[in-house]
Design a protein around this motif. Structure first.
Motif, PDB file in Angstrom:
ATOM      1  N   PRO A  31      76.889  65.731  42.693  1.00 35.38           N
ATOM      2  CA  PRO A  31      77.186  67.124  42.361  1.00 35.38           C
ATOM      3  C   PRO A  31      78.610  67.268  41.834  1.00 35.38           C
ATOM      4  N   SER A  32      78.742  68.042  40.757  1.00 34.91           N
ATOM      5  CA  SER A  32      80.053  68.324  40.175  1.00 34.91           C
ATOM      6  C   SER A  32      80.013  69.744  39.637  1.00 34.91           C
ATOM      7  N   ASP A  33      81.089  70.154  38.964  1.00 37.97           N
ATOM      8  CA  ASP A  33      81.095  71.492  38.383  1.00 37.97           C
ATOM      9  C   ASP A  33      80.051  71.606  37.280  1.00 37.97           C
ATOM     10  N   ASP A  34      79.859  70.519  36.505  1.00 38.40           N
ATOM     11  CA  ASP A  34      78.880  70.541  35.416  1.00 38.40           C
ATOM     12  C   ASP A  34      77.449  70.438  35.939  1.00 38.40           C
ATOM     13  N   HIS A  35      77.251  69.675  37.010  1.00 42.63           N
ATOM     14  CA  HIS A  35      75.915  69.449  37.578  1.00 42.63           C
ATOM     15  C   HIS A  35      75.941  69.748  39.075  1.00 42.63           C
ATOM     16  N   PRO A  36      75.911  71.016  39.470  1.00 44.31           N
ATOM     17  CA  PRO A  36      75.912  71.305  40.908  1.00 44.31           C
ATOM     18  C   PRO A  36      74.595  70.883  41.539  1.00 44.31           C
ATOM     19  N   ARG A  37      74.614  70.709  42.840  1.00 47.74           N
ATOM     20  CA  ARG A  37      73.404  70.343  43.568  1.00 47.74           C
ATOM     21  C   ARG A  37      72.410  71.502  43.459  1.00 47.74           C
ATOM     22  N   PRO A  38      71.177  71.220  43.015  1.00 48.10           N
ATOM     23  CA  PRO A  38      70.211  72.307  42.884  1.00 48.10           C
ATOM     24  C   PRO A  38      69.824  72.861  44.250  1.00 48.10           C
ATOM     25  N   ASN A  39      69.669  74.176  44.299  1.00 47.89           N
ATOM     26  CA  ASN A  39      69.289  74.830  45.547  1.00 47.89           C
ATOM     27  C   ASN A  39      67.798  75.094  45.632  1.00 47.89           C
ATOM     28  N   GLU A  40      67.142  75.171  44.480  1.00 45.44           N
ATOM     29  CA  GLU A  40      65.698  75.400  44.496  1.00 45.44           C
ATOM     30  C   GLU A  40      65.096  74.864  43.210  1.00 45.44           C
ATOM     31  N   GLY A  41      63.798  74.628  43.267  1.00 44.39           N
ATOM     32  CA  GLY A  41      63.098  74.131  42.094  1.00 44.39           C
ATOM     33  C   GLY A  41      61.853  73.382  42.505  1.00 44.39           C
ATOM     34  N   GLU A  42      61.245  72.725  41.525  1.00 44.56           N
ATOM     35  CA  GLU A  42      60.067  71.910  41.811  1.00 44.56           C
ATOM     36  C   GLU A  42      60.113  70.642  40.997  1.00 44.56           C
ATOM     37  N   ILE A  43      59.535  69.620  41.569  1.00 39.45           N
ATOM     38  CA  ILE A  43      59.451  68.303  40.934  1.00 39.45           C
ATOM     39  C   ILE A  43      57.984  67.887  40.971  1.00 39.45           C
ATOM     40  N   ILE A  44      57.424  67.580  39.797  1.00 36.75           N
ATOM     41  CA  ILE A  44      56.035  67.128  39.715  1.00 36.75           C
ATOM     42  C   ILE A  44      56.053  65.663  39.296  1.00 36.75           C
ATOM     43  N   VAL A  45      55.506  64.801  40.139  1.00 38.83           N
ATOM     44  CA  VAL A  45      55.436  63.368  39.870  1.00 38.83           C
ATOM     45  C   VAL A  45      54.009  63.064  39.442  1.00 38.83           C
ATOM     46  N   THR A  46      53.861  62.470  38.241  1.00 38.11           N
ATOM     47  CA  THR A  46      52.542  62.111  37.716  1.00 38.11           C
ATOM     48  C   THR A  46      52.511  60.609  37.452  1.00 38.11           C
ATOM     49  N   VAL A  47      51.512  59.935  38.012  1.00 33.64           N
ATOM     50  CA  VAL A  47      51.328  58.503  37.810  1.00 33.64           C
ATOM     51  C   VAL A  47      50.117  58.313  36.901  1.00 33.64           C
ATOM     52  N   ILE A  48      50.280  57.486  35.859  1.00 34.24           N
ATOM     53  CA  ILE A  48      49.210  57.235  34.902  1.00 34.24           C
ATOM     54  C   ILE A  48      48.843  55.760  34.988  1.00 34.24           C
ATOM     55  N   ALA A  49      47.536  55.481  35.155  1.00 37.59           N
ATOM     56  CA  ALA A  49      47.095  54.097  35.357  1.00 37.59           C
ATOM     57  C   ALA A  49      45.721  53.870  34.729  1.00 37.59           C
ATOM     58  N   THR A  50      45.329  52.607  34.666  1.00 34.66           N
ATOM     59  CA  THR A  50      43.975  52.218  34.272  1.00 34.66           C
ATOM     60  C   THR A  50      43.426  51.299  35.355  1.00 34.66           C
ATOM     61  N   THR A  51      42.099  51.167  35.364  1.00 34.36           N
ATOM     62  CA  THR A  51      41.462  50.229  36.291  1.00 34.36           C
ATOM     63  C   THR A  51      40.509  49.344  35.515  1.00 34.36           C
ATOM     64  N   ALA A  52      40.176  48.207  36.089  1.00 31.90           N
ATOM     65  CA  ALA A  52      39.200  47.326  35.469  1.00 31.90           C
ATOM     66  C   ALA A  52      37.790  47.895  35.619  1.00 31.90           C
ATOM     67  N   ALA A  53      37.591  48.753  36.616  1.00 36.73           N
ATOM     68  CA  ALA A  53      36.267  49.308  36.893  1.00 36.73           C
ATOM     69  C   ALA A  53      35.883  50.411  35.919  1.00 36.73           C
ATOM     70  N   ASP A  54      36.856  50.995  35.226  1.00 30.12           N
ATOM     71  CA  ASP A  54      36.582  52.135  34.374  1.00 30.12           C
ATOM     72  C   ASP A  54      37.404  52.013  33.098  1.00 30.12           C
ATOM     73  N   SER A  55      36.848  52.441  31.987  1.00 28.82           N
ATOM     74  CA  SER A  55      37.573  52.349  30.717  1.00 28.82           C
ATOM     75  C   SER A  55      38.458  53.563  30.475  1.00 28.82           C
ATOM     76  N   TYR A  56      38.440  54.531  31.372  1.00 25.07           N
ATOM     77  CA  TYR A  56      39.233  55.746  31.218  1.00 25.07           C
ATOM     78  C   TYR A  56      40.555  55.629  31.968  1.00 25.07           C
ATOM     79  N   LEU A  57      41.485  56.488  31.568  1.00 27.20           N
ATOM     80  CA  LEU A  57      42.733  56.564  32.315  1.00 27.20           C
ATOM     81  C   LEU A  57      42.481  57.205  33.676  1.00 27.20           C
ATOM     82  N   ALA A  58      43.236  56.765  34.643  1.00 29.40           N
ATOM     83  CA  ALA A  58      43.213  57.368  35.975  1.00 29.40           C
ATOM     84  C   ALA A  58      44.613  57.892  36.237  1.00 29.40           C
ATOM     85  N   GLY A  59      44.708  58.882  37.075  1.00 31.96           N
ATOM     86  CA  GLY A  59      46.037  59.407  37.347  1.00 31.96           C
ATOM     87  C   GLY A  59      46.083  60.172  38.650  1.00 31.96           C
ATOM     88  N   ALA A  60      47.297  60.463  39.057  1.00 29.76           N
ATOM     89  CA  ALA A  60      47.527  61.250  40.266  1.00 29.76           C
ATOM     90  C   ALA A  60      48.768  62.091  40.036  1.00 29.76           C
TER      91      ALA A  60
END
Length: 193
Positions: A113-142
């Motif tokens: 945290p600094s004057d330019d980048h203060p510590r955020p007090n609120e917000g949201e973070i969305i983590v998305t994982v993109i993967a493939t499997t050998a069992a399926d030809s489509y993308l899988a994700g979470a």
């Protein structure tokens, strides 16, 4: 009597095929351990088949500022970048395996945290994982959403998940969004990075 027997066998066949399909489905879990933005983010494969992780995308909105980051593009300090690049789970993740992908502060590209980048007090973070499997030809994700909420009495903000479980992305529309996040062509399914 034979019609009743046929119906019973069809019900059994349906139950067996449904169980088989469920076993081969990718199940990716995203979780956090720790407190606040220093909590570590883990990605685990709880499916019976190995998955090949193609990417991790972080969508954040901190104090009204929206940002989308591919985890491979993080620009932290030299130490942070080295630590994250060693733990980026690009490639195979066997059944039951997990990867530590860094702290939420690192994932959001935040420095001290600094004057330019203060510590955020609120917000949201969305983590998305993109993967493939050998069992399926489509993308899988979470996908999993974490909220940053201000603590009482001026303490450091804390991190709270939006639900108890990670949302698995299996629908056709969801897979198109995963392709878009990876920058895939829709016509010939070639990937451009």
């Amino acid at each position: 009597m034979s019609a009743t027997t046929a119906i019973i066998w069809l019900v059994y066949l349906h139950a067996i095929l449904s169980g088989y399909r469920r076993q081969r489905r990718a199940t990716i879990i995203i979780t956090a351990t720790g407190h606040g933005l220093n909590a570590r983010c883990f990605v685990a494969n709880l499916g019976l088949e190995p998955v090949n992780v193609l990417g991790v995308v972080i969508d954040s909105e901190l104090d009204g500022v929206k940002r989308r980051t591919d985890i491979a593009e993080l620009n932290g300090s030299a130490e942070d970048s080295t630590q994250i690049s060693k733990s980026i789970p690009h490639g195979p993740l066997t059944s039951g395996a997990y990867a530590d992908i860094g702290t939420f502060k690192q994932l959001c590209g935040l420095t001290q945290p600094s004057d330019d980048h203060p510590r955020p007090n609120e917000g949201e973070i969305i983590v998305t994982v993109i993967a493939t499997t050998a069992a399926d030809s489509y993308l899988a994700g979470a996908k999993r959403t974490f909220f940053i909420e201000a603590a009482d009495e001026g303490g450091p903000p804390y991190l709270r998940a939006d639900s108890a479980q990670t949302k698995q992305i299996r629908s056709r529309a969801g897979r198109r969004q995963l392709e878009s996040a990876l920058g895939c062509y829709n016509d010939d399914h070639q990937t451009r990075f």
